[in-house]
Scaffold this motif. Structure first.
Motif, PDB file in Angstrom:
ATOM      1  N   VAL A 148       0.870  -1.170   0.000  1.00  0.00           N
ATOM      2  CA  VAL A 148       0.000   0.000   0.000  1.00  0.00           C
ATOM      3  C   VAL A 148       0.908   1.220   0.000  1.00  0.00           C
ATOM      4  CG1 VAL A 148      -1.718   1.352   1.265  1.00  0.00           C
ATOM      5  CG2 VAL A 148      -1.799  -1.145   1.333  1.00  0.00           C
ATOM      6  N   VAL A 149       0.671   2.124  -0.937  1.00  0.00           N
ATOM      7  CA  VAL A 149       1.412   3.387  -0.976  1.00  0.00           C
ATOM      8  C   VAL A 149       0.472   4.482  -0.502  1.00  0.00           C
ATOM      9  CG1 VAL A 149       2.641   5.070  -2.396  1.00  0.00           C
ATOM     10  CG2 VAL A 149       2.758   2.646  -2.981  1.00  0.00           C
ATOM     11  N   THR A 150       0.923   5.231   0.481  1.00  0.00           N
ATOM     12  CA  THR A 150       0.199   6.422   0.908  1.00  0.00           C
ATOM     13  C   THR A 150       1.050   7.606   0.482  1.00  0.00           C
ATOM     14  OG1 THR A 150      -0.708   5.241   2.803  1.00  0.00           O
ATOM     15  CG2 THR A 150      -0.809   7.654   2.857  1.00  0.00           C
ATOM     16  N   ARG A 151       0.478   8.435  -0.378  1.00  0.00           N
ATOM     17  CA  ARG A 151       1.191   9.606  -0.883  1.00  0.00           C
ATOM     18  C   ARG A 151       0.502  10.854  -0.352  1.00  0.00           C
ATOM     19  NH1 ARG A 151       0.883  10.783  -7.179  1.00  0.00           N
ATOM     20  NH2 ARG A 151      -1.164  11.475  -6.507  1.00  0.00           N
ATOM     21  N   THR A 152       1.300  11.767   0.171  1.00  0.00           N
ATOM     22  CA  THR A 152       0.794  13.052   0.631  1.00  0.00           C
ATOM     23  C   THR A 152       1.706  14.127   0.063  1.00  0.00           C
ATOM     24  OG1 THR A 152       2.124  12.913   2.649  1.00  0.00           O
ATOM     25  CG2 THR A 152      -0.146  12.112   2.789  1.00  0.00           C
ATOM     26  N   GLY A 153       1.279  15.376   0.189  1.00  0.00           N
ATOM     27  CA  GLY A 153       2.144  16.426  -0.318  1.00  0.00           C
ATOM     28  C   GLY A 153       1.558  17.804  -0.190  1.00  0.00           C
ATOM     29  N   ALA A 154       2.364  18.758  -0.623  1.00  0.00           N
ATOM     30  CA  ALA A 154       2.034  20.168  -0.486  1.00  0.00           C
ATOM     31  C   ALA A 154       1.340  20.728  -1.712  1.00  0.00           C
ATOM     32  CB  ALA A 154       3.318  20.948  -0.202  1.00  0.00           C
TER      33      ALA A 154
ATOM     34  N   LEU B  23      -3.135  10.343  -1.937  1.00  0.00           N
ATOM     35  CA  LEU B  23      -3.508   9.089  -2.593  1.00  0.00           C
ATOM     36  C   LEU B  23      -3.199   7.921  -1.682  1.00  0.00           C
ATOM     37  CD1 LEU B  23      -4.281   7.318  -5.103  1.00  0.00           C
ATOM     38  CD2 LEU B  23      -1.874   7.472  -5.772  1.00  0.00           C
ATOM     39  N   SER B  24      -4.111   6.966  -1.642  1.00  0.00           N
ATOM     40  CA  SER B  24      -3.869   5.670  -1.024  1.00  0.00           C
ATOM     41  C   SER B  24      -4.040   4.645  -2.140  1.00  0.00           C
ATOM     42  CB  SER B  24      -4.862   5.412   0.101  1.00  0.00           C
ATOM     43  OG  SER B  24      -4.690   4.093   0.597  1.00  0.00           O
ATOM     44  N   LEU B  25      -2.972   3.920  -2.434  1.00  0.00           N
ATOM     45  CA  LEU B  25      -2.968   2.971  -3.550  1.00  0.00           C
ATOM     46  C   LEU B  25      -2.649   1.576  -3.027  1.00  0.00           C
ATOM     47  CD1 LEU B  25      -3.050   2.856  -6.750  1.00  0.00           C
ATOM     48  CD2 LEU B  25      -0.553   2.865  -6.599  1.00  0.00           C
ATOM     49  N   LEU B  26      -3.644   0.691  -3.078  1.00  0.00           N
ATOM     50  CA  LEU B  26      -3.477  -0.694  -2.656  1.00  0.00           C
ATOM     51  C   LEU B  26      -3.210  -1.533  -3.896  1.00  0.00           C
ATOM     52  CD1 LEU B  26      -3.708  -3.080  -0.638  1.00  0.00           C
ATOM     53  CD2 LEU B  26      -6.167  -3.034  -1.067  1.00  0.00           C
ATOM     54  N   VAL B  27      -2.055  -2.195  -3.925  1.00  0.00           N
ATOM     55  CA  VAL B  27      -1.643  -2.997  -5.077  1.00  0.00           C
ATOM     56  C   VAL B  27      -1.773  -4.471  -4.713  1.00  0.00           C
ATOM     57  CG1 VAL B  27       0.194  -3.450  -6.736  1.00  0.00           C
ATOM     58  CG2 VAL B  27      -0.022  -1.164  -5.710  1.00  0.00           C
ATOM     59  N   ASN B  28      -2.570  -5.201  -5.489  1.00  0.00           N
ATOM     60  CA  ASN B  28      -2.853  -6.600  -5.224  1.00  0.00           C
ATOM     61  C   ASN B  28      -2.103  -7.486  -6.206  1.00  0.00           C
ATOM     62  OD1 ASN B  28      -4.700  -9.137  -5.804  1.00  0.00           O
ATOM     63  ND2 ASN B  28      -5.115  -8.457  -3.709  1.00  0.00           N
ATOM     64  N   ASP B  29      -1.623  -8.622  -5.719  1.00  0.00           N
ATOM     65  CA  ASP B  29      -0.854  -9.555  -6.545  1.00  0.00           C
ATOM     66  C   ASP B  29      -1.698 -10.237  -7.612  1.00  0.00           C
ATOM     67  OD1 ASP B  29       1.596 -10.750  -7.225  1.00  0.00           O
ATOM     68  OD2 ASP B  29       1.124 -12.545  -6.075  1.00  0.00           O
TER      69      ASP B  29
ATOM     70  N   VAL C 210      -4.666   4.633 -14.170  1.00  0.00           N
ATOM     71  CA  VAL C 210      -5.673   3.716 -13.681  1.00  0.00           C
ATOM     72  C   VAL C 210      -6.707   4.409 -12.782  1.00  0.00           C
ATOM     73  CG1 VAL C 210      -6.068   1.561 -12.406  1.00  0.00           C
ATOM     74  CG2 VAL C 210      -4.026   1.795 -13.823  1.00  0.00           C
ATOM     75  N   CYS C 211      -6.234   5.275 -11.908  1.00  0.00           N
ATOM     76  CA  CYS C 211      -7.142   5.947 -10.973  1.00  0.00           C
ATOM     77  C   CYS C 211      -7.825   7.161 -11.594  1.00  0.00           C
ATOM     78  CB  CYS C 211      -6.384   6.386  -9.722  1.00  0.00           C
ATOM     79  SG  CYS C 211      -5.540   5.054  -8.844  1.00  0.00           S
ATOM     80  N   GLY C 212      -7.261   7.671 -12.682  1.00  0.00           N
ATOM     81  CA  GLY C 212      -7.846   8.835 -13.327  1.00  0.00           C
ATOM     82  C   GLY C 212      -7.582  10.143 -12.608  1.00  0.00           C
ATOM     83  N   LEU C 213      -6.513  10.193 -11.817  1.00  0.00           N
ATOM     84  CA  LEU C 213      -6.165  11.407 -11.098  1.00  0.00           C
ATOM     85  C   LEU C 213      -5.220  12.262 -11.917  1.00  0.00           C
ATOM     86  CD1 LEU C 213      -5.564   9.797  -7.581  1.00  0.00           C
ATOM     87  CD2 LEU C 213      -7.652  10.855  -8.458  1.00  0.00           C
ATOM     88  N   VAL C 214      -5.110  13.511 -11.544  1.00  0.00           N
ATOM     89  CA  VAL C 214      -4.237  14.444 -12.256  1.00  0.00           C
ATOM     90  C   VAL C 214      -2.766  14.123 -11.982  1.00  0.00           C
ATOM     91  CG1 VAL C 214      -3.562  16.871 -12.468  1.00  0.00           C
ATOM     92  CG2 VAL C 214      -5.964  16.259 -12.243  1.00  0.00           C
ATOM     93  N   ARG C 215      -2.473  13.770 -10.738  1.00  0.00           N
ATOM     94  CA  ARG C 215      -1.088  13.476 -10.339  1.00  0.00           C
ATOM     95  C   ARG C 215      -0.934  12.022  -9.996  1.00  0.00           C
ATOM     96  NH1 ARG C 215      -0.355  18.264 -10.504  1.00  0.00           N
ATOM     97  NH2 ARG C 215      -0.011  20.029  -9.261  1.00  0.00           N
TER      98      ARG C 215
END
Length: 150
Positions: free
Chosen positions: A35-41, A47-53, A145-150
């Motif tokens: 799981v990647v949790t991305r935060t920023g200024a 973003l919280s990205l859960l990657v499944n095998d 995949v998520c359709g986000l800008v970043r």
């Protein structure tokens, strides 16, 4: 009851059991790689990205979305390198590596894996090479995949 009827009932019962197994999703679900949790200024950084095998991701708790085979291979490589090959070759997750941001940092990442968590910023000093791959993978999944800008 004749042997023919018993055989037909047995076949019917077997078909019902097989159909129930298919409907119930027989078998174990695929494990999560990380799981990647991305935060920023900046806007859109969160973003919280859960990657499944099994070849899917979940974006910010949403429904699972399929990823390509190439994406899955890269995700497995990132997980393997951050977890480490074995006890003799531990990865940065085994020590819960935390690399602080330097001035001017824009994005911060926490990659939670089976063996621990690796936390770093886009400009952290001493990043393992895989952290750059994890950041790039996160951005690609967020956009494609998520359709986000970043």
């Amino acid at each position: 009851m004749t042997a023919g009827r018993q055989g037909a009932r047995g076949l019917a019962l077997a078909l019902v059991v097989a159909a129930a197994a298919v409907v119930s999703g027989c078998g174990s679900p695929s494990a999560d790689l990380f799981v990647v949790t991305r935060t920023g200024a900046i806007p859109g950084a969160k973003l919280s990205l859960l990657v499944n095998d099994g070849g899917s991701v979940r974006c910010n708790g949403g429904p699972s979305k399929d990823i390509t085979s190439d994406d899955l291979i890269l995700a497995r490589k990132i997980a393997r390198e951050l977890n480490g090959k074995d006890a003799d070759h531990p990865g940065p997750a085994t020590s819960d590596l935390v690399l602080p941001p330097r001035p001017g940092s824009i994005l911060r990442y926490a990659v939670r894996l089976e063996k621990g968590t690796v936390t770093f910023s886009d400009n952290s000093k001493g990043q393992p090479p895989t952290s750059y791959a994890a950041a790039a993978f996160t951005r690609a999944m967020a956009q494609r995949v998520c359709g986000l800008v970043r």
